[in-house]
Motif scaffolding. Structure first.
Motif, PDB file in Angstrom:
ATOM      1  N   GLN A  64      75.342  32.454  21.409  1.00 53.40           N
ATOM      2  CA  GLN A  64      76.488  31.841  20.735  1.00 53.40           C
ATOM      3  C   GLN A  64      77.191  32.832  19.817  1.00 53.40           C
ATOM      4  O   GLN A  64      78.419  32.771  19.648  1.00 53.40           O
ATOM      5  CB  GLN A  64      76.039  30.621  19.931  1.00 53.40           C
ATOM      6  CG  GLN A  64      77.190  29.826  19.325  1.00 53.40           C
ATOM      7  CD  GLN A  64      78.132  29.254  20.373  1.00 53.40           C
ATOM      8  OE1 GLN A  64      77.701  28.608  21.338  1.00 53.40           O
ATOM      9  NE2 GLN A  64      79.431  29.484  20.207  1.00 53.40           N
ATOM     10  N   CYS A  65      76.450  33.764  19.224  1.00 56.38           N
ATOM     11  CA  CYS A  65      77.071  34.794  18.382  1.00 56.38           C
ATOM     12  C   CYS A  65      78.062  35.619  19.201  1.00 56.38           C
ATOM     13  O   CYS A  65      79.193  35.866  18.767  1.00 56.38           O
ATOM     14  CB  CYS A  65      75.997  35.706  17.795  1.00 56.38           C
ATOM     15  SG  CYS A  65      74.881  34.903  16.634  1.00 56.38           S
ATOM     16  N   PHE A  66      77.645  36.034  20.374  1.00 59.36           N
ATOM     17  CA  PHE A  66      78.513  36.835  21.228  1.00 59.36           C
ATOM     18  C   PHE A  66      79.665  35.999  21.788  1.00 59.36           C
ATOM     19  O   PHE A  66      80.761  36.512  22.025  1.00 59.36           O
ATOM     20  CB  PHE A  66      77.699  37.467  22.355  1.00 59.36           C
ATOM     21  CG  PHE A  66      76.673  38.450  21.875  1.00 59.36           C
ATOM     22  CD1 PHE A  66      77.050  39.738  21.514  1.00 59.36           C
ATOM     23  CD2 PHE A  66      75.333  38.102  21.778  1.00 59.36           C
ATOM     24  CE1 PHE A  66      76.110  40.654  21.064  1.00 59.36           C
ATOM     25  CE2 PHE A  66      74.387  39.008  21.323  1.00 59.36           C
ATOM     26  CZ  PHE A  66      74.782  40.291  20.961  1.00 59.36           C
ATOM     27  N   ALA A  67      79.418  34.703  21.958  1.00 64.43           N
ATOM     28  CA  ALA A  67      80.474  33.814  22.461  1.00 64.43           C
ATOM     29  C   ALA A  67      81.642  33.725  21.480  1.00 64.43           C
ATOM     30  O   ALA A  67      82.789  33.505  21.897  1.00 64.43           O
ATOM     31  CB  ALA A  67      79.904  32.421  22.725  1.00 64.43           C
ATOM     32  N   GLU A  68      81.375  33.904  20.192  1.00 59.79           N
ATOM     33  CA  GLU A  68      82.457  33.838  19.205  1.00 59.79           C
ATOM     34  C   GLU A  68      83.479  34.947  19.439  1.00 59.79           C
ATOM     35  O   GLU A  68      84.670  34.767  19.186  1.00 59.79           O
ATOM     36  CB  GLU A  68      81.874  33.926  17.787  1.00 59.79           C
ATOM     37  CG  GLU A  68      80.951  32.773  17.410  1.00 59.79           C
ATOM     38  CD  GLU A  68      81.580  31.419  17.633  1.00 59.79           C
ATOM     39  OE1 GLU A  68      82.752  31.230  17.226  1.00 59.79           O
ATOM     40  OE2 GLU A  68      80.912  30.543  18.222  1.00 59.79           O
ATOM     41  N   VAL A  69      83.025  36.100  19.911  1.00 59.63           N
ATOM     42  CA  VAL A  69      83.948  37.177  20.257  1.00 59.63           C
ATOM     43  C   VAL A  69      84.731  36.811  21.510  1.00 59.63           C
ATOM     44  O   VAL A  69      85.953  36.989  21.582  1.00 59.63           O
ATOM     45  CB  VAL A  69      83.193  38.500  20.480  1.00 59.63           C
ATOM     46  CG1 VAL A  69      84.164  39.623  20.875  1.00 59.63           C
ATOM     47  CG2 VAL A  69      82.419  38.894  19.218  1.00 59.63           C
ATOM     48  N   LEU A  70      84.043  36.270  22.488  1.00 61.57           N
ATOM     49  CA  LEU A  70      84.687  35.915  23.748  1.00 61.57           C
ATOM     50  C   LEU A  70      85.800  34.887  23.553  1.00 61.57           C
ATOM     51  O   LEU A  70      86.798  34.896  24.282  1.00 61.57           O
ATOM     52  CB  LEU A  70      83.646  35.379  24.730  1.00 61.57           C
ATOM     53  CG  LEU A  70      82.599  36.401  25.206  1.00 61.57           C
ATOM     54  CD1 LEU A  70      81.497  35.708  25.999  1.00 61.57           C
ATOM     55  CD2 LEU A  70      83.253  37.494  26.037  1.00 61.57           C
ATOM     56  N   LYS A  71      85.668  34.029  22.565  1.00 66.63           N
ATOM     57  CA  LYS A  71      86.699  33.025  22.308  1.00 66.63           C
ATOM     58  C   LYS A  71      88.033  33.672  21.966  1.00 66.63           C
ATOM     59  O   LYS A  71      89.100  33.183  22.366  1.00 66.63           O
ATOM     60  CB  LYS A  71      86.257  32.089  21.190  1.00 66.63           C
ATOM     61  CG  LYS A  71      85.118  31.159  21.577  1.00 66.63           C
ATOM     62  CD  LYS A  71      84.674  30.305  20.388  1.00 66.63           C
ATOM     63  CE  LYS A  71      83.485  29.431  20.758  1.00 66.63           C
ATOM     64  NZ  LYS A  71      83.030  28.625  19.594  1.00 66.63           N
ATOM     65  N   LEU A  88      82.533  39.165  10.431  1.00 69.83           N
ATOM     66  CA  LEU A  88      81.116  39.521  10.388  1.00 69.83           C
ATOM     67  C   LEU A  88      80.333  38.504  11.214  1.00 69.83           C
ATOM     68  O   LEU A  88      80.358  37.303  10.926  1.00 69.83           O
ATOM     69  CB  LEU A  88      80.620  39.535   8.949  1.00 69.83           C
ATOM     70  CG  LEU A  88      79.129  39.874   8.764  1.00 69.83           C
ATOM     71  CD1 LEU A  88      78.834  41.286   9.257  1.00 69.83           C
ATOM     72  CD2 LEU A  88      78.720  39.706   7.306  1.00 69.83           C
ATOM     73  N   ILE A  89      79.642  38.997  12.245  1.00 73.57           N
ATOM     74  CA  ILE A  89      78.822  38.132  13.111  1.00 73.57           C
ATOM     75  C   ILE A  89      77.433  38.771  13.219  1.00 73.57           C
ATOM     76  O   ILE A  89      77.137  39.502  14.180  1.00 73.57           O
ATOM     77  CB  ILE A  89      79.444  37.971  14.508  1.00 73.57           C
ATOM     78  CG1 ILE A  89      80.889  37.472  14.404  1.00 73.57           C
ATOM     79  CG2 ILE A  89      78.610  37.006  15.357  1.00 73.57           C
ATOM     80  CD1 ILE A  89      81.585  37.318  15.746  1.00 73.57           C
ATOM     81  N   PRO A  90      76.564  38.548  12.246  1.00 75.74           N
ATOM     82  CA  PRO A  90      75.230  39.178  12.279  1.00 75.74           C
ATOM     83  C   PRO A  90      74.423  38.699  13.488  1.00 75.74           C
ATOM     84  O   PRO A  90      74.343  37.496  13.750  1.00 75.74           O
ATOM     85  CB  PRO A  90      74.591  38.723  10.971  1.00 75.74           C
ATOM     86  CG  PRO A  90      75.727  38.269  10.107  1.00 75.74           C
ATOM     87  CD  PRO A  90      76.758  37.724  11.049  1.00 75.74           C
ATOM     88  N   LYS A 143      74.182  28.213  27.370  1.00 78.82           N
ATOM     89  CA  LYS A 143      73.715  28.690  26.072  1.00 78.82           C
ATOM     90  C   LYS A 143      74.761  28.553  24.964  1.00 78.82           C
ATOM     91  O   LYS A 143      74.421  28.638  23.780  1.00 78.82           O
ATOM     92  CB  LYS A 143      73.327  30.165  26.182  1.00 78.82           C
ATOM     93  CG  LYS A 143      72.048  30.444  26.965  1.00 78.82           C
ATOM     94  CD  LYS A 143      70.835  30.294  26.077  1.00 78.82           C
ATOM     95  CE  LYS A 143      69.582  30.811  26.742  1.00 78.82           C
ATOM     96  NZ  LYS A 143      68.391  30.702  25.853  1.00 78.82           N
ATOM     97  N   THR A 144      76.039  28.366  25.332  1.00 85.00           N
ATOM     98  CA  THR A 144      77.112  28.351  24.339  1.00 85.00           C
ATOM     99  C   THR A 144      78.083  27.212  24.639  1.00 85.00           C
ATOM    100  O   THR A 144      77.891  26.438  25.588  1.00 85.00           O
ATOM    101  CB  THR A 144      77.881  29.684  24.334  1.00 85.00           C
ATOM    102  OG1 THR A 144      78.767  29.758  25.460  1.00 85.00           O
ATOM    103  CG2 THR A 144      76.925  30.881  24.372  1.00 85.00           C
ATOM    104  N   ASP A 145      79.154  27.150  23.853  1.00 84.52           N
ATOM    105  CA  ASP A 145      80.172  26.119  24.081  1.00 84.52           C
ATOM    106  C   ASP A 145      81.336  26.622  24.929  1.00 84.52           C
ATOM    107  O   ASP A 145      82.376  25.962  25.023  1.00 84.52           O
ATOM    108  CB  ASP A 145      80.696  25.583  22.752  1.00 84.52           C
ATOM    109  CG  ASP A 145      81.208  26.675  21.827  1.00 84.52           C
ATOM    110  OD1 ASP A 145      81.170  27.863  22.213  1.00 84.52           O
ATOM    111  OD2 ASP A 145      81.642  26.342  20.707  1.00 84.52           O
TER     112      ASP A 145
END
Length: 380
Positions: free
Chosen positions: A251-258, A212-214, A362-364
């Protein structure tokens, strides 16, 4: 009342969803070709009746490593012929029943001209659209698509059945869940808020891990006092949504990219409620990293409009009754406008030059991560 209206729309009208899915299931039962039972034969990927055009022969694509029995194939259709056929016939709608609201000439009862989500500016096809492979048509689904097949960096093609974009999965049938099990789906990323995800929980195969990534909360909207009966208010609302998710939610979308950096973590699926806005932005990021041109990305984005009629005539009518607003006032909630995604593209290009720089600032994420994603998703 306006606050309740706004929250209800953003949450996907959660209190109405059970009735929506029941209505959709009944309509699909009467109008769609049913999928065969697994494991003998996985569901068909496409039923062109779903997009309200004449059936177009296409090769049926099955999940990897799944036996295919009694498959029939036809000669492939030239892209230009397919595009011309769809652009002409997608305007044709099935004969409406008494519960559907239709507006000849896209004129609402109050005389307002309604936005045409299916004209050539809002339903854009390209040489690589490949609907026969791209649309994943299950028993209880509207808007599930594969992002494979497009040409990316160095002329390499994106692999099929690795990344899937979708609407919410709470309504899947047992056969639909079996389809994703046969695909060996590894991860599902849900962009809805926590309360919505709990009320309408995804149905997933045992193979899939849920995340879950709101992206939004009610406080993000900032439009509690907007009157959606006024012309332009829905469009204003949607532009606000794209601005927030692009500027503040990278950063929320970056969690998927990881997860895409690891070759062992495929296939993955991500979704929001209707599979168009949060999901559309996620797709933009992935396709950009892979080197797909922006005009092709916009084309992929607009394919959601193939499902506009069904979404509007089901969820739109139910929402209008609950909210006390004529359904045509909510018309623009059920499609996508290229200009909405261009808000994100313009912000990224103007401030960062490209998606990679945007994400690094914008992200890590770092350049090495983008290279891994390309290695995993682009064919050699």
């Amino acid at each position: 009342m306006k606050k309740v209206t706004t929250i209800a729309i953003i949450a996907g009208a959660a209190s109405l969803i059970p009735a929506y899915f029941l209505a959709r299931k009944l309509i699909l039962k009467n109008s769609l070709t049913k999928t065969a039972s697994l494991p003998d034969a996985p569901p068909k990927e496409i039923d062109i009746n779903e997009i309200q055009t004449k059936e177009i022969p296409s090769k049926v694509i099955q999940p990897e490593n799944t036996p295919l029995q009694n498959q029939s194939t036809t000669e492939s259709i030239k892209p230009e012929t397919l595009i011309k056929s769809i652009q002409t016939e997608v305007q044709q709608t099935v004969e409406p029943d008494h519960d559907k609201s239709t507006y000849p000439g896209l004129i609402a009862p109050n005389g307002r001209i309604l936005y045409n989500f299916k004209d050539e500016n809002n339903l854009i096809f390209c040489e690589e659209t490949q609907l026969g492979k791209r649309l994943i048509q299950l028993e209880n689904s509207i808007n599930i698509r594969d992002i494979g097949g497009y040409t990316g960096m160095d002329g390499r093609k994106i692999k099929w059945r690795k990344v899937i974009r979708s609407e919410e999965l709470a309504h899947l049938s047992d056969k639909d869940v079996d389809y994703f099990a046969a695909l060996r789906l590894k991860h599902v990323f849900d962009f809805r808020n926590k309360s919505k995800s709990e009320r309408q929980a995804d149905r997933l195969p045992k193979t899939a891990q849920y995340h879950l990534i709101p992206i939004f909360s009610s406080a993000d909207m900032g439009l509690d006092h907007k009157d959606f009966t006024k012309p332009g208010m829905v469009d204003e609302f949607m532009r606000h949504i794209y601005k927030i998710q692009t500027e503040d939610r990278a950063q929320c979308f970056a969690e998927v990219l990881k997860y895409l950096t690891e070759s062992s973590e495929y296939p993955i699926l991500y979704h929001c409620t209707n599979g168009k806005d949060r999901t559309g932005f996620m797709t933009y990021l992935i396709l950009s990293i892979l080197g797909v041109p922006e005009d092709v990305i916009l084309s992929d984005y607009t394919l959601t409009n193939l499902t506009f009629d069904e979404s509007y005539n089901l969820l739109g009518n139910i929402m209008s009754e609950e909210l006390g607003i004529e359904n045509y006032h909510l018309w623009e909630f059920y499609g996508v406008k290229p200009d909405w995604l261009k808000i994100s593209m313009d912000y990224v290009n103007s401030n960062f030059g490209n998606v990679e720089t945007y994400l690094m600032e914008k992200t890590d994420l770092r350049e090495k991560d983008f290279k891994k994603i390309r290695d995993n998703l682009l064919a050699k």
